[in-house]
Write a protein that holds these residues in place. Structure first.
Motif, PDB file in Angstrom:
ATOM      1  N   GLY A  94       4.561   5.708   9.558  1.00 55.84           N
ATOM      2  CA  GLY A  94       4.374   7.045   9.025  1.00 55.84           C
ATOM      3  C   GLY A  94       3.393   7.877   9.830  1.00 55.84           C
ATOM      4  O   GLY A  94       3.515   9.099   9.899  1.00 55.84           O
ATOM      5  N   GLY A  95       2.420   7.222  10.462  1.00 55.37           N
ATOM      6  CA  GLY A  95       1.412   7.946  11.207  1.00 55.37           C
ATOM      7  C   GLY A  95       1.787   8.256  12.639  1.00 55.37           C
ATOM      8  O   GLY A  95       1.155   9.098  13.284  1.00 55.37           O
ATOM      9  N   VAL A  96       2.828   7.583  13.154  1.00 54.10           N
ATOM     10  CA  VAL A  96       3.185   7.752  14.563  1.00 54.10           C
ATOM     11  C   VAL A  96       4.577   8.359  14.728  1.00 54.10           C
ATOM     12  O   VAL A  96       4.765   9.350  15.440  1.00 54.10           O
ATOM     13  N   ALA A  97       5.578   7.766  14.081  1.00 57.58           N
ATOM     14  CA  ALA A  97       6.969   8.195  14.286  1.00 57.58           C
ATOM     15  C   ALA A  97       7.462   9.145  13.209  1.00 57.58           C
ATOM     16  O   ALA A  97       8.308   9.998  13.481  1.00 57.58           O
ATOM     17  N   CYS A  98       6.942   8.995  11.986  1.00 55.44           N
ATOM     18  CA  CYS A  98       7.470   9.769  10.865  1.00 55.44           C
ATOM     19  C   CYS A  98       6.406  10.697  10.302  1.00 55.44           C
ATOM     20  O   CYS A  98       6.188  10.778   9.101  1.00 55.44           O
TER      21      CYS A  98
ATOM     22  N   VAL B 188       0.852  -1.180   0.000  1.00 52.97           N
ATOM     23  CA  VAL B 188       0.000   0.000   0.000  1.00 52.97           C
ATOM     24  C   VAL B 188       0.893   1.236   0.000  1.00 52.97           C
ATOM     25  O   VAL B 188       1.875   1.303   0.744  1.00 52.97           O
ATOM     26  N   VAL B 189       0.559   2.200  -0.832  1.00 50.70           N
ATOM     27  CA  VAL B 189       1.346   3.435  -0.902  1.00 50.70           C
ATOM     28  C   VAL B 189       0.410   4.614  -0.674  1.00 50.70           C
ATOM     29  O   VAL B 189      -0.357   4.999  -1.548  1.00 50.70           O
ATOM     30  N   ASP B 190       0.443   5.172   0.539  1.00 59.05           N
ATOM     31  CA  ASP B 190      -0.307   6.388   0.830  1.00 59.05           C
ATOM     32  C   ASP B 190       0.692   7.489   1.175  1.00 59.05           C
ATOM     33  O   ASP B 190       1.909   7.319   1.038  1.00 59.05           O
ATOM     34  N   THR B 191       0.196   8.639   1.607  1.00 59.60           N
ATOM     35  CA  THR B 191       1.109   9.752   1.883  1.00 59.60           C
ATOM     36  C   THR B 191       2.069   9.425   3.020  1.00 59.60           C
ATOM     37  O   THR B 191       3.222   9.882   3.004  1.00 59.60           O
ATOM     38  N   ASN B 192       1.621   8.642   4.000  1.00 61.79           N
ATOM     39  CA  ASN B 192       2.518   8.244   5.087  1.00 61.79           C
ATOM     40  C   ASN B 192       3.663   7.394   4.567  1.00 61.79           C
ATOM     41  O   ASN B 192       4.827   7.573   4.949  1.00 61.79           O
TER      42      ASN B 192
ATOM     43  N   ARG C  97       6.216   9.403   2.587  1.00 63.91           N
ATOM     44  CA  ARG C  97       7.073  10.208   3.463  1.00 63.91           C
ATOM     45  C   ARG C  97       8.168   9.344   4.093  1.00 63.91           C
ATOM     46  O   ARG C  97       9.342   9.744   4.147  1.00 63.91           O
ATOM     47  N   VAL C  98       7.803   8.154   4.543  1.00 60.03           N
ATOM     48  CA  VAL C  98       8.777   7.257   5.167  1.00 60.03           C
ATOM     49  C   VAL C  98       9.844   6.833   4.164  1.00 60.03           C
ATOM     50  O   VAL C  98      11.057   6.883   4.449  1.00 60.03           O
ATOM     51  N   LEU C  99       9.435   6.400   2.991  1.00 60.96           N
ATOM     52  CA  LEU C  99      10.396   5.906   1.998  1.00 60.96           C
ATOM     53  C   LEU C  99      11.319   7.018   1.524  1.00 60.96           C
ATOM     54  O   LEU C  99      12.516   6.794   1.287  1.00 60.96           O
ATOM     55  N   HIS C 100      10.771   8.205   1.356  1.00 57.19           N
ATOM     56  CA  HIS C 100      11.581   9.344   0.894  1.00 57.19           C
ATOM     57  C   HIS C 100      12.630   9.704   1.926  1.00 57.19           C
ATOM     58  O   HIS C 100      13.810   9.889   1.597  1.00 57.19           O
ATOM     59  N   ARG C 101      12.218   9.778   3.182  1.00 55.52           N
ATOM     60  CA  ARG C 101      13.159  10.177   4.228  1.00 55.52           C
ATOM     61  C   ARG C 101      14.170   9.077   4.543  1.00 55.52           C
ATOM     62  O   ARG C 101      15.366   9.331   4.668  1.00 55.52           O
ATOM     63  N   ALA C 102      13.676   7.852   4.703  1.00 55.15           N
ATOM     64  CA  ALA C 102      14.546   6.788   5.194  1.00 55.15           C
ATOM     65  C   ALA C 102      15.512   6.294   4.132  1.00 55.15           C
ATOM     66  O   ALA C 102      16.700   6.089   4.410  1.00 55.15           O
ATOM     67  N   PHE C 103      15.004   6.113   2.898  1.00 49.55           N
ATOM     68  CA  PHE C 103      15.811   5.395   1.899  1.00 49.55           C
ATOM     69  C   PHE C 103      16.068   6.199   0.634  1.00 49.55           C
ATOM     70  O   PHE C 103      16.465   5.634  -0.392  1.00 49.55           O
ATOM     71  N   ASP C 104      15.830   7.520   0.689  1.00 47.63           N
ATOM     72  CA  ASP C 104      16.139   8.418  -0.429  1.00 47.63           C
ATOM     73  C   ASP C 104      15.372   8.082  -1.703  1.00 47.63           C
ATOM     74  O   ASP C 104      15.852   8.347  -2.816  1.00 47.63           O
ATOM     75  N   VAL C 105      14.189   7.499  -1.565  1.00 44.41           N
ATOM     76  CA  VAL C 105      13.384   7.217  -2.750  1.00 44.41           C
ATOM     77  C   VAL C 105      12.913   8.551  -3.326  1.00 44.41           C
ATOM     78  O   VAL C 105      12.391   9.399  -2.598  1.00 44.41           O
ATOM     79  N   PRO C 106      13.120   8.786  -4.625  1.00 41.94           N
ATOM     80  CA  PRO C 106      12.752  10.086  -5.197  1.00 41.94           C
ATOM     81  C   PRO C 106      11.254  10.332  -5.145  1.00 41.94           C
ATOM     82  O   PRO C 106      10.447   9.398  -5.108  1.00 41.94           O
ATOM     83  N   ASP C 107      10.880  11.603  -5.148  1.00 37.91           N
ATOM     84  CA  ASP C 107       9.481  12.013  -5.053  1.00 37.91           C
ATOM     85  C   ASP C 107       8.800  11.797  -6.405  1.00 37.91           C
ATOM     86  O   ASP C 107       8.590  12.721  -7.193  1.00 37.91           O
ATOM     87  N   ASP C 108       8.446  10.549  -6.646  1.00 35.09           N
ATOM     88  CA  ASP C 108       7.841  10.149  -7.919  1.00 35.09           C
ATOM     89  C   ASP C 108       6.932   8.954  -7.637  1.00 35.09           C
ATOM     90  O   ASP C 108       7.370   7.987  -6.987  1.00 35.09           O
TER      91      ASP C 108
END
Length: 308
Positions: free
Chosen positions: A195-199, A149-153, A156-167
């Motif tokens: 994403g909803g609690v820590a990030c 599942v890919v939602d906004t949370n 945000r987690v993937l972008h911050r943690a693993f440098d996944v580009p905003d795409d």
């Protein structure tokens, strides 16, 4: 090596540790929501439809009341659509066409599938109003048979943690690469909880014991930039709130002429004012286009009523 997780690209063995750390963190302690305690696809679908752009704190009471009133998909399908729409409006869930689609989807399950929900995302997408995200969520949480599942949370987690580009495509590929095969139920719950609690927009890495701190690029650099996500417009005074009021008033009082309906929707309604006859005609016309309201002329006046 991970192909779509830039920060883990040089350490394929880390993926197993990343997976284990997140699941352990989630299973040790997580927020309790009633829809996390069931694998009934009907209840999961209700929770997913209610949760779309609606705060979870508002959803819990509405979810429980909805299932008290319509505990099975058969009972929902058998009731009038107007009753479902009125419930939606009474509980300020917004976007009343979701109630209409949920009712129609229940009818499809009963009439076309003998009361049994499809078990995979493709089959679930055939139900009215069920798009790719909702179909995948129901397949995951009800049948453990979904993709990531890919939602906004999650973004945000993937972008911050693993440098996944905003795409969007990059997020989709990275999320599916990271999810353990055949474990969509626990994994999707866990990463959304992270994403909803820590990030959140303002991170609480240490306070919530984020399990990914040792790998996280944002935690290492202090740069917690996240993908731009449009803010949800305020519900109070919004057009969707007014649409909900129209539905609620018509559900309580039956068919009404516009100038009788108007003051019950807005206390400052005046026929020729900014929030007057033309404004109200636009609201009821939108609801008519959505199949929620019927309009007719009676003695020269436009009358609105909920569609049965």
């Amino acid at each position: 090596m991970p192909d779509h997780l830039p920060r883990l690209a040089d350490d394929a063995s880390a993926v197993a540790d990343v997976r284990e750390a997140l699941v352990d963190w989630y299973e040790t302690d997580h927020r309790s929501f009633p829809w996390r305690e069931t694998t009934d696809p009907y209840a999961v679908l209700v929770s997913e439809v209610m949760s779309q752009q609606t705060q979870l704190s508002r959803v819990v009471d509405a979810y429980e009341a909805f299932l008290d009133r319509w505990p099975t998909v058969e009972e929902l399908a058998a009731d009038d659509r107007a009753a479902v729409v009125a419930f939606w409006s009474d509980h300020s869930l917004g976007y009343n066409n979701r109630a209409k689609y949920l009712h129609e989807a229940a009818g499809q399950v009963v009439d076309d599938h003998d009361g049994e929900f499809p078990r995979d995302p493709d089959g679930l997408q055939e139900l009215m109003g069920v798009g790719p995200y909702t179909a995948n969520a129901v397949a995951s949480f009800a049948f453990d048979n979904g993709d990531a599942v890919v939602d906004t949370n999650v973004k945000r987690v993937l972008h911050r943690a693993f440098d996944v580009p905003d795409d969007d495509d990059a997020f989709e590929r990275a999320a599916n690469e990271l999810m353990p095969a055949g474990e969509s139920r626990v994994w999707n719950n866990a990463i959304m909880e992270l994403g909803g609690v820590a990030c959140e927009s303002t991170p609480r890495c240490d306070e919530e014991g984020c399990p990914w701190r040792r790998w996280c690029g944002a935690y290492e650099t202090g740069d917690f930039t996240a993908p731009d996500v449009p803010e949800q417009p305020s519900f109070e005074g919004s057009r969707r709130q007014m649409r909900g009021r129209v539905v609620g008033v018509l559900g309580e009082h039956g068919p009404l002429a516009l100038d009788t309906l108007g003051p019950r929707v807005r206390v400052d309604y005046t026929p020729d004012g900014d929030h007057g006859r033309e404004w109200l005609r636009g609201l009821v016309s939108d609801l008519a286009d959505d199949g929620l309201v019927d309009l007719e002329r009676r003695d020269g006046e436009l009358v609105a009523r909920l569609r049965q």
